[in-house]
Design a protein around this motif. Structure first.
Motif, PDB file in Angstrom:
ATOM      1  N   UNK A 232     -33.491  -3.119 -45.138  1.00  0.00           N
ATOM      2  CA  UNK A 232     -35.361  -2.588 -44.518  1.00  0.00           C
ATOM      3  C   UNK A 232     -35.189  -3.295 -45.729  1.00  0.00           C
ATOM      4  N   UNK A 233     -34.901  -3.298 -46.763  1.00  0.00           N
ATOM      5  CA  UNK A 233     -35.498  -3.794 -48.037  1.00  0.00           C
ATOM      6  C   UNK A 233     -36.206  -5.436 -48.293  1.00  0.00           C
ATOM      7  N   UNK A 234     -35.043  -5.616 -47.716  1.00  0.00           N
ATOM      8  CA  UNK A 234     -34.380  -6.973 -47.450  1.00  0.00           C
ATOM      9  C   UNK A 234     -36.121  -8.062 -46.501  1.00  0.00           C
ATOM     10  N   UNK A 235     -35.590  -7.227 -45.623  1.00  0.00           N
ATOM     11  CA  UNK A 235     -36.383  -7.441 -44.387  1.00  0.00           C
ATOM     12  C   UNK A 235     -37.914  -7.368 -44.976  1.00  0.00           C
ATOM     13  N   UNK A 236     -38.150  -6.467 -45.670  1.00  0.00           N
ATOM     14  CA  UNK A 236     -39.514  -5.983 -45.804  1.00  0.00           C
ATOM     15  C   UNK A 236     -40.401  -6.142 -47.026  1.00  0.00           C
ATOM     16  N   UNK A 237     -39.054  -7.530 -47.690  1.00  0.00           N
ATOM     17  CA  UNK A 237     -39.357  -8.478 -48.844  1.00  0.00           C
ATOM     18  C   UNK A 237     -39.556  -9.962 -48.163  1.00  0.00           C
ATOM     19  N   UNK A 238     -38.735  -9.704 -47.322  1.00  0.00           N
ATOM     20  CA  UNK A 238     -39.293 -11.222 -46.572  1.00  0.00           C
ATOM     21  C   UNK A 238     -40.018 -11.377 -45.977  1.00  0.00           C
ATOM     22  N   UNK A 239     -40.868 -10.009 -45.414  1.00  0.00           N
ATOM     23  CA  UNK A 239     -41.927 -10.343 -44.520  1.00  0.00           C
ATOM     24  C   UNK A 239     -43.773 -10.016 -45.504  1.00  0.00           C
ATOM     25  N   UNK A 240     -43.502  -9.740 -46.289  1.00  0.00           N
ATOM     26  CA  UNK A 240     -44.119  -9.459 -47.261  1.00  0.00           C
ATOM     27  C   UNK A 240     -45.069 -10.954 -47.544  1.00  0.00           C
ATOM     28  N   UNK A 241     -46.320 -10.704 -47.382  1.00  0.00           N
ATOM     29  CA  UNK A 241     -47.454 -12.452 -47.982  1.00  0.00           C
ATOM     30  C   UNK A 241     -47.871 -11.557 -49.194  1.00  0.00           C
ATOM     31  N   UNK A 242     -47.639 -13.069 -49.501  1.00  0.00           N
ATOM     32  CA  UNK A 242     -47.752 -12.697 -51.222  1.00  0.00           C
ATOM     33  C   UNK A 242     -49.392 -13.659 -51.156  1.00  0.00           C
TER      34      UNK A 242
END
Length: 131
Positions: A121-131
């Protein structure tokens, strides 16, 4: 934004690989595995100097090596050129903290593939976040 995140063991076998566009999954796996030689070469070259640089920029991907020689490799989206070094460092810090939580789990055998739902879940949220 990261499109692929991999955790590679000290012996260079994957503990965890996740990529967002599943149609390019094989391409990202190939990129991660071919970058391991470059990561090892840069780490051995840096070991001879007094610099403690564990984060590596390798073009479209970034690498991070822990003290226990576990490697984190992150492939970033080529269209996102706005990623700054401090954002990459914070992503690696989150990844390292989450990996530490996995290692502290008494039911996890070190060296096995990571199957933690919290880590995923942490990796998925990190990948989905828009920088």
């Amino acid at each position: 934004m990261a499109v692929c995140v991999a955790v590679i063991a000290k012996e260079n076998y994957p503990l965890y690989i996740r990529s967002v566009p599943t149609e390019n999954e094989l391409k990202f796996h190939y990129m991660v595995h071919t970058s391991l030689d470059v990561v090892d070469e840069k780490i051995s070259a840096m070991g001879k100097t007094l610099v403690d640089q564990r984060e590596l920029y390798l073009g479209l991907l970034y690498g991070y090596v822990t003290n226990s020689k576990v490697k984190f490799v992150m492939v970033v989206d080529s269209s996102n050129t706005a990623l700054r070094d401090n954002e990459i460092r914070s992503m690696f810090r989150k990844l390292h903290n989450s990996y530490t939580d996995v290692m502290c789990n008494p039911f996890y055998n070190p060296g096995d593939h990571i199957q933690s739902r919290a880590f995923d879940n942490m990796v998925t949220s990190m990948m989905m976040q828009v920088c």
